[in-house]
Write a protein that holds these residues in place. Sequence first.
Motif, short mmCIF file in Angstrom:
data_model
loop_
_atom_site.label_atom_id
_atom_site.label_comp_id
_atom_site.label_asym_id
_atom_site.label_seq_id
_atom_site.Cartn_x
_atom_site.Cartn_y
_atom_site.Cartn_z
N UNK A 30 40.45 -29.86 5.25
CA UNK A 30 39.27 -30.27 4.48
C UNK A 30 38.64 -29.10 3.76
N UNK A 31 38.69 -27.89 4.36
CA UNK A 31 38.13 -26.70 3.73
C UNK A 31 39.10 -26.09 2.73
N UNK A 32 40.40 -26.19 3.00
CA UNK A 32 41.40 -25.59 2.13
C UNK A 32 41.54 -26.34 0.82
N UNK A 33 41.32 -27.65 0.83
CA UNK A 33 41.55 -28.47 -0.37
C UNK A 33 40.70 -28.02 -1.56
N UNK A 34 39.37 -27.87 -1.43
CA UNK A 34 38.60 -27.45 -2.61
C UNK A 34 38.96 -26.06 -3.08
N UNK A 35 39.35 -25.18 -2.16
CA UNK A 35 39.77 -23.84 -2.57
C UNK A 35 41.05 -23.92 -3.39
N UNK A 36 42.00 -24.73 -2.94
CA UNK A 36 43.25 -24.90 -3.65
C UNK A 36 43.02 -25.54 -5.01
N UNK A 37 42.16 -26.55 -5.07
CA UNK A 37 41.87 -27.23 -6.33
C UNK A 37 41.22 -26.27 -7.33
N UNK A 38 40.34 -25.40 -6.81
CA UNK A 38 39.68 -24.44 -7.70
C UNK A 38 40.70 -23.48 -8.31
N UNK A 39 41.59 -22.95 -7.49
CA UNK A 39 42.61 -22.02 -7.98
C UNK A 39 43.48 -22.69 -9.03
N UNK A 40 43.90 -23.91 -8.76
CA UNK A 40 44.74 -24.65 -9.71
C UNK A 40 44.01 -24.83 -11.04
N UNK A 41 42.71 -25.16 -10.97
CA UNK A 41 41.94 -25.38 -12.18
C UNK A 41 41.84 -24.10 -13.01
N UNK A 42 41.55 -22.97 -12.36
CA UNK A 42 41.43 -21.70 -13.08
C UNK A 42 42.77 -21.30 -13.69
N UNK A 43 43.84 -21.46 -12.93
CA UNK A 43 45.16 -21.10 -13.46
C UNK A 43 45.55 -21.94 -14.66
N UNK A 44 45.01 -23.15 -14.74
CA UNK A 44 45.38 -24.03 -15.85
C UNK A 44 44.62 -23.72 -17.13
N UNK A 45 43.60 -22.85 -17.06
CA UNK A 45 42.84 -22.51 -18.28
C UNK A 45 43.69 -21.74 -19.27
N UNK A 46 44.67 -21.00 -18.77
CA UNK A 46 45.71 -20.41 -19.62
C UNK A 46 47.00 -21.07 -19.16
N UNK A 47 47.74 -21.61 -20.08
CA UNK A 47 48.89 -22.45 -19.71
C UNK A 47 49.73 -21.79 -18.63
N UNK A 48 49.99 -22.50 -17.52
CA UNK A 48 50.76 -21.91 -16.42
C UNK A 48 52.08 -21.30 -16.90
N UNK A 49 52.41 -20.17 -16.29
CA UNK A 49 53.64 -19.44 -16.59
C UNK A 49 53.66 -18.84 -18.00
N UNK A 50 52.48 -18.78 -18.64
CA UNK A 50 52.40 -18.16 -19.97
C UNK A 50 52.09 -16.67 -19.81
N UNK A 51 52.91 -15.82 -20.41
CA UNK A 51 52.67 -14.39 -20.41
C UNK A 51 52.47 -13.92 -21.84
N UNK A 52 51.60 -12.95 -22.03
CA UNK A 52 51.32 -12.41 -23.35
C UNK A 52 51.86 -10.99 -23.42
N UNK A 53 52.70 -10.73 -24.41
CA UNK A 53 53.33 -9.42 -24.58
C UNK A 53 52.88 -8.71 -25.86
N UNK A 54 51.98 -9.34 -26.60
CA UNK A 54 51.50 -8.77 -27.86
C UNK A 54 50.03 -9.12 -28.01
N UNK A 55 49.20 -8.11 -28.22
CA UNK A 55 47.75 -8.37 -28.29
C UNK A 55 47.39 -9.23 -29.50
#
Length: 590
Positions: A30-55
């Motif tokens: 019950x405590x881990x779920x909101x923490x996991x959901x928060x991390x997933x939400x933040x990671x999705x703000x920049x498309x998952x698995x997207x890396x930037x190699x040029x400014x």
Amino acid sequence: MQSNCIREASKACFNSCCANPLHSSSPPAAAAAPRRDFVVAILSTIHPNTNFTNHESLPSSSELLSSLKNAVPNYLNTVLADNIRAQDYYHLNLSNHVCLDYIGHGLFSYAQKQTSQPFFDFTYTSVSFTSHLLYGGGEESPSSEFEARVKRRILNYMNLSEEDYSLAFTANQSSAFKLLADSYPFQSHQNLLTVYDYDSEAVQLMIDTAGNRGGRTHSAAFSWPTLRVNSRKLRKIVVNKNKPRNRGLFVFPLQSRMTGARYSYQWMNLARENGWHVLLDASALAAKEMETLGLSLFQPDFLICSFFKIFGENPSGFCCLLVKKSSVQILNQSSTGIGMVSLVPAAKNINNSAIDEADELLQTTPSCSYKVSSPSPSSSSSSEIVEVMKNQKNLDQSINKNKKKKSSHIPNDGVEVFEFRGLDHADTLGLILISSRLRYLVNWLVNALLSLRHPHSGNGLPLIMLCGPRVRLDRGPALSFNIYDWKGERVEPVLVQKLADRHNISVSIGFLKNICFSEGFEEDKERLRKMNKSKRDSCGVGVVSASLGMLSNFEDVYRIWAFISRFLDADFVEKEKWRYTALNQTTVEV
């Protein structure tokens, strides 16, 4: 003492600092779920698995802000902070300056400063420390009454009772730590235990003073690379059954001002249960964090907190050393008050032209409207909507006093009273809004920095190495990192700081220490030792640090991210050297 905001604090407690590191068991589902959901939400703000190699390939600020709002709809509930910034701290927007090097709490607003001369002056005092705590500043005078009123406002902001605590002003943080070290009875309570993952001049001064007075000093250890406190080692020192009950002084910051790593306030409970006196260093806490549930119920023997005048404009100020009245008796009664200061009202001299200028700026500065769009019912709870509207009402009342062009007034007793509008703004925003906003912004920045990777480097060599927690629901609003070039060599933190300053971005630099390495990190340990042969702590590392406050906005974190991405260009540093030489700015060295 019961908190005035106990209901608000209890709601925020889960999301702030109530995790208990004294137990190694995994959190319940019950405590881990909101923490996991928060991390997933933040990671999705920049498309998952997207890396930037040029400014030059970074998405725009507006595009990423929209993505953050979509992923974390409650970010919209923090718009009140943007409006306060636009209205009372408009110099930040006009100067395009990003301030990520402020630790402490702002007393006044920039708009307030435009309507009067300096708010107060300092005088050094020669009264003994304990006499000041017991009897105040001496004979009654308008100056002493002025200082008493300032103290009451500070205590109210700190969520502390005047009946429980005495307060002394010091010139700076180092003076506060030294003053307590000179007064604490290390002869009978010999141990000093500090919990800091970075090199602090003020804390080191206390350590040196305690050692000179017969004290035995100990430090907590921090696990690489997350910089979490090593619970096993710390517990062993705190709970030492072979030691007498008069253990000594436990100095605890609750969170690192450099890395953002948080520590449970339960450590203070454990220390007290085992005979320690507790000093809470509240300097790195965000605004209103003294109202979290744990701190509302727990009263440390001593507190230290720093205040500066105006965010982004004048960092000068003072430090407060607070002593629980029931703990005054343990202090050395003959200790001097070296470093203590008294606050006296400055000469009143209103500058009408300054008033007119400020009034004109307020009318012409864009984005100064205080109208807040009602949150969407689908993305916000009814309680959150009520909270936002309540804050809006309080802010509107405050703005009406701006309109009266008054930063202070003189009551019937003839003593000038100042509005501490910086503190008022924190009170208006409240614990939940401030902590939520900082949580969204700092985690977005962590995720964004980790997406930067050097081009043509095999698996994609990361541009930065983060020292401390990654994306976490309960991390603090600060982060530390190092930048590495395409060859894997570190860019010196002082160089990063200088180049950031040239781009109108202020960051701090520091030295992380007391690091312990587990299996699998031997290579990192050896590398740090070679790097720091001249350092007292050879297993430490110099870092760049950025700290966010209640007035930080999305543009600030985007700007620091965009600046750091410039190091993806292998010739960036050389280009900067050439550019400033060409402009004949030879006084600035790189």
